[in-house]
Design a protein around this motif. Sequence first.
Motif, short mmCIF file in Angstrom:
data_model
loop_
_atom_site.label_atom_id
_atom_site.label_comp_id
_atom_site.label_asym_id
_atom_site.label_seq_id
_atom_site.Cartn_x
_atom_site.Cartn_y
_atom_site.Cartn_z
N UNK A 149 0.95 -1.34 -0.10
CA UNK A 149 0.05 0.30 -0.11
C UNK A 149 0.76 1.46 -0.27
N UNK A 150 1.72 1.10 0.89
CA UNK A 150 2.92 2.48 1.23
C UNK A 150 3.94 2.78 -0.25
N UNK A 151 4.09 2.20 -1.40
CA UNK A 151 5.03 1.93 -2.19
C UNK A 151 3.58 2.32 -3.64
N UNK A 152 2.68 1.85 -3.44
CA UNK A 152 1.91 2.37 -4.42
C UNK A 152 0.97 3.66 -3.74
N UNK A 153 1.08 4.24 -3.04
CA UNK A 153 1.18 5.61 -2.96
C UNK A 153 2.08 6.09 -3.03
N UNK A 154 3.71 5.97 -2.58
CA UNK A 154 4.63 7.05 -3.39
C UNK A 154 4.58 6.62 -5.25
N UNK A 155 4.49 5.58 -5.62
CA UNK A 155 4.32 5.13 -7.15
C UNK A 155 3.25 6.76 -7.80
N UNK A 156 2.53 6.69 -6.83
CA UNK A 156 1.24 7.11 -7.66
C UNK A 156 1.49 9.17 -7.57
N UNK A 157 2.14 9.33 -6.77
CA UNK A 157 2.93 10.65 -6.62
C UNK A 157 4.08 11.21 -7.12
N UNK A 158 4.45 10.19 -7.94
CA UNK A 158 6.35 10.32 -8.08
C UNK A 158 6.30 11.88 -8.75
N UNK A 159 6.81 12.32 -8.62
CA UNK A 159 7.91 13.27 -9.46
C UNK A 159 5.98 14.19 -10.38
N UNK A 160 5.57 14.12 -9.32
CA UNK A 160 4.35 15.10 -9.45
C UNK A 160 3.97 16.57 -9.62
N UNK A 161 4.21 17.71 -10.21
CA UNK A 161 3.82 18.80 -9.89
C UNK A 161 3.15 19.57 -9.41
N UNK A 162 1.85 18.46 -9.25
CA UNK A 162 1.15 19.46 -8.48
C UNK A 162 1.00 18.32 -7.05
N UNK A 207 13.58 15.69 -3.26
CA UNK A 207 12.38 15.75 -3.03
C UNK A 207 11.72 15.04 -4.34
N UNK A 208 10.80 13.52 -3.98
CA UNK A 208 10.72 12.84 -5.29
C UNK A 208 8.84 12.27 -4.99
N UNK A 209 8.67 12.22 -3.79
CA UNK A 209 6.97 11.83 -3.79
C UNK A 209 6.65 12.13 -3.09
N UNK A 210 5.14 12.10 -2.48
CA UNK A 210 3.64 12.22 -1.83
C UNK A 210 4.71 11.69 -0.32
N UNK A 211 4.85 12.07 1.58
CA UNK A 211 5.40 11.37 2.14
C UNK A 211 3.82 11.18 2.77
N UNK A 212 4.00 10.79 4.03
CA UNK A 212 3.23 10.54 4.91
C UNK A 212 3.66 11.09 6.11
N UNK A 270 11.17 -8.20 6.59
CA UNK A 270 11.77 -8.21 6.36
C UNK A 270 10.67 -8.48 4.77
N UNK A 271 9.36 -9.08 5.08
CA UNK A 271 8.10 -9.16 4.35
C UNK A 271 8.17 -7.59 3.67
N UNK A 272 7.70 -6.17 4.45
CA UNK A 272 7.34 -5.60 4.39
C UNK A 272 8.36 -4.70 3.24
N UNK A 273 9.72 -4.17 3.85
CA UNK A 273 10.37 -4.34 2.92
C UNK A 273 11.02 -4.43 1.56
N UNK A 274 10.30 -6.12 1.22
CA UNK A 274 10.91 -6.79 -0.07
C UNK A 274 9.79 -6.22 -0.65
N UNK A 275 7.92 -5.82 -0.15
CA UNK A 275 7.22 -6.21 -0.79
C UNK A 275 7.52 -4.35 -1.58
N UNK A 276 7.58 -3.28 -0.24
CA UNK A 276 8.00 -1.76 -0.94
C UNK A 276 9.13 -1.86 -1.97
N UNK A 277 10.77 -3.13 -1.70
CA UNK A 277 10.90 -2.40 -2.44
C UNK A 277 10.76 -3.06 -4.11
N UNK A 278 9.83 -4.13 -3.88
CA UNK A 278 10.07 -5.03 -5.01
C UNK A 278 8.45 -4.43 -5.77
N UNK A 279 8.84 -2.88 -5.83
CA UNK A 279 7.74 -2.21 -6.69
C UNK A 279 8.40 -0.75 -6.93
#
Length: 352
Positions: A149-162, A207-212, A270-279
């Motif tokens: 979920x976290x990587x999906x949020x980060x990916x969605x807003x990556x390099x977004x000028x808005x 400055x890469x994406x929207x951070x919680x 491990x599971x959290x880090x792997x799931x994040x980094x793989x995406x």
Amino acid sequence: MAIDTTASEIDESGPDENSPDPAIIDFVKRSGLVSRNAAVWFERLPGGVSSDIWLVHTDGTSFCVKRALPRLRVAADWQAPIERNTKEAAWIKAVAGFMPEAVPSLLAEDAGAGMFAMLYLPPQSYEGWKAQLRRRHVVPATAAEVGRHLVRIHSRFARSPIAATEFATDAIFHAIRLEPYLLATAQAHPDRAAALKRLAETTARTKLTLVHGDVSPKNILVGPEGPVFIDAECAWFGDPAFDLAFCLSHLLLKCLWVRTAAALLLFAFNRLAEAYLNAVDWESSNEIDRRTARLLPGLFLARIDGKSPVEYLTEEKDKDTVRRVARSFLDSPPDCLAEIRRAWASEIHAIT
């Protein structure tokens, strides 16, 4: 204590420890969420250091009202701009636009007063992840879902000028994250101050994406459709490594809090880090792995000697264990999260 009244007869004489501030009462009246003659029951929710949070029951439904505090409820002098409440509401709306199951529903907002109302998610259906971990209910699949979920949020807003414009909250993030965590800890550890200040500088300029900004087990609810993220008042367009390092550091700390679940907590790490980094798709996964691994020891140490130490590690020997590992990595920075996991596993095995 709860306050039971009607919307048209709420006492606005003034707040005390167990009654809402008149500004909160006024917001509830104006929100359109409560009919004029409906019974209203206010109940303070515990645990928040940065906000007043009230549970409001009315007309067979419940919702929460959250108002940011200018001075946080901690021992140290920790002040922060109340406009962070507006950015939290904006973060909820942004994430709800593509992943509504991962956030509470926003119901009403008063940006000028620094407060908003959101749907109440009852613990019977949305248990806090921290509560699950405390009772040794460690489900690695939950950790993996948090990572996805976290990587999906980060990916969605990556390099977004808005998003970069809307969440240009550098001053807020410095006040409630970089200063009380990394820079305050630098004062407590002068021989590691240069390393901690470099981490703060690197984080601030990335400055890469929207951070919680506050992804920890206490701010994650485990719901029927997966993890729900709350308390995004540190929302900032910046370095996603901060979110990943912040959350993973808590899983390591909890190995000392719930020792009998340490092996499972390390597996969850491990599971959290792997799931994040793989995406990761906005930069090299090796690059963010390295940046996260270098930041994590600073945040790890900050939860012992910064302005917001974790409340559950009270034994000095446990604090010294964290200090020993964190200080070692600040002196010789790791290149990947796996190095930290191995070192921590070795350290806690030596003290069990």
